[in-house]
Design a protein around this motif. Structure first.
Motif, short mmCIF file in Angstrom:
data_model
loop_
_atom_site.label_atom_id
_atom_site.label_comp_id
_atom_site.label_asym_id
_atom_site.label_seq_id
_atom_site.Cartn_x
_atom_site.Cartn_y
_atom_site.Cartn_z
N HIS A 159 1.04 -1.52 -0.11
CA HIS A 159 0.23 0.02 0.03
C HIS A 159 1.10 1.08 0.22
CE1 HIS A 159 -3.29 2.47 1.03
NE2 HIS A 159 -2.93 3.50 1.88
N ASN A 160 2.08 1.42 0.75
CA ASN A 160 3.24 2.62 0.95
C ASN A 160 3.37 2.43 -0.70
OD1 ASN A 160 2.63 2.15 3.76
ND2 ASN A 160 4.27 1.53 4.65
N LEU A 161 3.80 2.03 -1.41
CA LEU A 161 3.86 1.55 -2.30
C LEU A 161 3.68 2.95 -3.65
CD1 LEU A 161 6.38 -1.49 -2.79
CD2 LEU A 161 7.02 0.71 -2.58
N GLY A 162 2.17 1.94 -3.51
CA GLY A 162 1.08 2.48 -4.35
C GLY A 162 0.53 4.05 -3.56
N THR A 163 0.81 4.84 -2.54
CA THR A 163 0.67 5.84 -2.64
C THR A 163 1.48 6.38 -3.01
OG1 THR A 163 -0.75 5.04 -0.12
CG2 THR A 163 0.24 7.46 -0.14
N GLN A 188 1.00 10.14 -5.18
CA GLN A 188 2.19 11.03 -5.52
C GLN A 188 3.17 11.63 -6.39
OE1 GLN A 188 2.88 10.67 -1.05
NE2 GLN A 188 1.48 11.15 0.04
N LEU A 189 3.71 10.17 -6.69
CA LEU A 189 4.71 10.96 -7.54
C LEU A 189 4.13 10.85 -9.48
CD1 LEU A 189 7.76 8.11 -6.60
CD2 LEU A 189 7.79 10.68 -6.77
N GLY A 190 2.86 10.87 -9.42
CA GLY A 190 2.26 11.23 -10.38
C GLY A 190 1.87 9.82 -11.49
N ASN A 191 2.59 8.13 -10.68
CA ASN A 191 2.10 6.84 -11.65
C ASN A 191 1.40 6.53 -11.60
OD1 ASN A 191 4.85 8.19 -12.68
ND2 ASN A 191 6.33 7.08 -10.84
N ALA A 231 -2.30 2.31 -9.16
CA ALA A 231 -3.11 1.43 -9.20
C ALA A 231 -2.75 0.26 -9.10
CB ALA A 231 -4.14 1.29 -10.46
N ARG A 232 -1.93 -0.78 -9.93
CA ARG A 232 -0.93 -2.00 -9.83
C ARG A 232 -0.98 -2.67 -8.41
NH1 ARG A 232 3.35 -1.92 -14.55
NH2 ARG A 232 3.42 -0.27 -13.76
N HIS A 233 -0.14 -1.30 -7.47
CA HIS A 233 -0.01 -1.67 -5.95
C HIS A 233 -0.97 -1.92 -5.15
CE1 HIS A 233 4.56 -1.51 -6.32
NE2 HIS A 233 5.01 -0.68 -6.87
N LYS A 270 -12.86 7.18 -10.20
CA LYS A 270 -13.36 8.39 -10.17
C LYS A 270 -13.24 9.65 -10.18
CE LYS A 270 -16.40 6.75 -6.18
NZ LYS A 270 -17.11 7.46 -4.56
N ARG A 271 -11.94 9.10 -10.51
CA ARG A 271 -11.02 10.58 -10.96
C ARG A 271 -10.87 10.17 -12.37
NH1 ARG A 271 -8.24 10.36 -6.56
NH2 ARG A 271 -6.35 9.20 -7.43
N GLY A 272 -10.96 9.12 -12.98
CA GLY A 272 -10.68 8.70 -14.11
C GLY A 272 -9.10 8.11 -13.98
N ASP A 273 -7.91 8.07 -13.04
CA ASP A 273 -6.94 7.48 -13.27
C ASP A 273 -6.98 6.16 -13.34
OD1 ASP A 273 -5.93 10.17 -13.23
OD2 ASP A 273 -5.91 10.45 -11.13
#
Length: 137
Positions: free
Chosen positions: A52-56, A60-63, A68-70, A91-94
């Motif tokens: 989860h931390n990696l995903g967050t 934050q880095l815009g990746n 999403a995969r994390h 919801k944001r389309g990301d």
């Protein structure tokens, strides 16, 4: 102490070392690369919070795709905040509908897998901390 625990195989210690390096805790200098390395090692070994931390961090880095995969992997391991994160991304389309659906199904499966008579009894008699302590970490 975290280093010794990590060397003995503690995934929580690896995650804590990642946090310490990323935030300069315990007298350590801030070292993002080293912090991510600890999280990645723990995540590869199945530590859901590190995933989860990696995903967050990726978010934050815009990746967004990497984030999403994390989050999908962490949700499949039973991390509710990861499910919420991928939902917000959708919801944001990301994130795609398929990514959110995969995370939701995986999270539901993880919750179903963790159900047991003993956990339900413990929750009913007020041992919610006990139930949480043996849940995903």
């Amino acid at each position: 102490m975290w280093t010794e625990a990590a060397e003995l195989g503690s995934l929580k210690a690896l995650c804590a070392l990642g946090n310490a390096h990323l935030n300069g805790l315990g007298g350590l200098a801030i070292d993002r690369a080293k912090g991510f390395e600890f999280w990645e090692t723990a995540a590869r070994k199945g530590h859901a919070d590190s995933r989860h931390n990696l995903g967050t961090s990726e978010l934050q880095l815009g990746n967004c795709d990497r984030a999403a995969r994390h989050f999908v992997i962490a949700a499949k391991l039973g991390v509710k905040v990861s499910l919420d994160a991928i939902k917000d991304m959708f919801k944001r389309g990301d994130a795609t509908k398929d990514q959110y659906a995969e995370a939701l199904k995986g999270y539901q499966a993880a919750m179903e897998e963790m159900k047991s008579h003993d956990r339900e009894v413990a929750a009913r008699v007020g041992f919610a901390g006990y139930v949480h302590a043996i849940g995903p970490s």
